[in-house]
Scaffold this active site. Sequence first.
Site, PDB file in Angstrom:
ATOM      1  N   LYS A 183       0.855  -1.182   0.000  1.00 59.71           N
ATOM      2  CA  LYS A 183       0.000   0.000   0.000  1.00 59.71           C
ATOM      3  C   LYS A 183       0.891   1.231   0.000  1.00 59.71           C
ATOM      4  CE  LYS A 183      -3.544   2.026   2.975  1.00 59.71           C
ATOM      5  NZ  LYS A 183      -4.458   1.674   4.072  1.00 59.71           N
ATOM      6  N   LYS A 232      -2.144  -1.386  -3.988  1.00 62.13           N
ATOM      7  CA  LYS A 232      -3.040  -0.241  -3.860  1.00 62.13           C
ATOM      8  C   LYS A 232      -2.230   1.036  -3.868  1.00 62.13           C
ATOM      9  CE  LYS A 232      -5.833   1.936  -0.385  1.00 62.13           C
ATOM     10  NZ  LYS A 232      -6.013   2.053   1.008  1.00 62.13           N
TER      11      LYS A 232
HETATM   12  C1  PBG Z   1      -7.405   3.213   5.400  1.00 58.73           C
HETATM   13  C2  PBG Z   1      -7.810   3.032   3.994  1.00 58.73           C
HETATM   14  C3  PBG Z   1      -7.629   3.983   3.012  1.00 58.73           C
HETATM   15  C4  PBG Z   1      -8.203   3.461   1.852  1.00 58.73           C
HETATM   16  C5  PBG Z   1      -8.717   2.203   2.148  1.00 58.73           C
HETATM   17  N1  PBG Z   1      -8.457   1.951   3.501  1.00 58.73           N
HETATM   18  C6  PBG Z   1      -6.992   5.324   3.122  1.00 58.73           C
HETATM   19  C7  PBG Z   1      -5.571   5.402   3.518  1.00 58.73           C
HETATM   20  O1  PBG Z   1      -4.878   4.398   3.641  1.00 58.73           O
HETATM   21  O2  PBG Z   1      -5.082   6.525   3.708  1.00 58.73           O
HETATM   22  C8  PBG Z   1      -8.255   4.179   0.556  1.00 58.73           C
HETATM   23  C9  PBG Z   1      -9.201   3.650  -0.428  1.00 58.73           C
HETATM   24  C10 PBG Z   1      -9.540   4.610  -1.502  1.00 58.73           C
HETATM   25  O3  PBG Z   1      -8.955   5.699  -1.645  1.00 58.73           O
HETATM   26  O4  PBG Z   1     -10.444   4.259  -2.281  1.00 58.73           O
HETATM   27  N2  PBG Z   1      -7.160   2.136   6.117  1.00 58.73           N
HETATM   28 ZN    ZN Z   2      -6.665   3.120   8.161  1.00 56.06          ZN
END
Ligand code: PBG
Ligand code: ZN
Length: 321
Positions: A192, A245
């Site tokens: 991520k 992601k």
């Molecule tokens: C947080 C989380 C996020 C997203 C999914 N879970 C935001 C982040 O990590 O800052 C983002 C998903 C999206 O932007 O569609 N646990």
């Molecule tokens: Zn989170």
Amino acid sequence: MRRSRKRNIQPLLRESTIVKTDLVAPLFVDENLADPLPIMAMPGQFRYPVSGIARVAERLWNQGIRAILLFGIPKNKDPGARSAYDPDGVVQQAVRKVKAVLPAMVVITDVCACEYTTHGHCGIVGEMHSGDQDLLNDPSLELMNQIATSHAEAGADIVAPSCMLDGMVSSIRRALDDAGFSDVLILSYSTKFASALYGPFREAAGSGYSFGDRTTYQLNPGNRREAVLESRMDMEEGADILMVKPAGLYLDILADIATLGLPVAAYQVSGEYSMIKAAAANGWIKERETVFESLTCIKRAGADLIITYFAADVCRWLDEE
Ligand code: PBG
Ligand code: ZN
């Protein structure tokens, strides 16, 4: 090329095709609502009340969607995210409601604390040696164990821990097994990136952080080797499905991680959705063509599953073909 000149042969030789079972639809459930609330930064997306979530899931099921990813917005937030593992919390209620009407729907739950903490960070925050406030790894692990177990108790098929703590997957695996949930899978947000493309999600999930940033626990977009290493470590800790992601800007990473051997999910995130929606609303690009191109390329790069806010639209478009 001779073979592509004949239009009727093209479908036979197509290498990557999007089918409905590739798709996972994210859904936001808000404990504070009585009616659906449009998410302004994500046209066409809503926060749904707990009472309405089963109907939304049924509509998706009837369109051909077989998996959903649930995010919760709770009534109460506190620094310890207690509402995240409440047996009657927003996600736990939503899982039970969906499973009551659709036992075969694959219900995936986002396991994180940022929607449940007053400070908006993804776990327990405290003072580091430097004096800065930041996410504390080990106290946050215990919190994730409790959240994941409570989701499994409610009936989740797959838990998706999203905060990239060290040792998180093995910790959750052990907690699930000890509680008797050895058949609940872990979809780890294993790779991520600290991405600007999560912007619209903050409005969607009410999870903006009040200080600092997430660069201490999310990856630098320029780091390819580290990105693969993170997924490999989660695989070794017992993850069942890996994730990349965001998706569209990280196809090289996706291709690398697809070689590790586990199924891989790609998350086409909120900003990817909103960019396409905004350009299409202005008449600058064609929405349907852009979405299919984007998803097809994500699949070509190696995704087995695609988490996308376009899931319902894609089903409709596939039905029209
Ligand atoms: C947080 C989380 C996020 C997203 C999914 N879970 C935001 C982040 O990590 O800052 C983002 C998903 C999206 O932007 O569609 N646990
Ligand atoms: Zn989170």
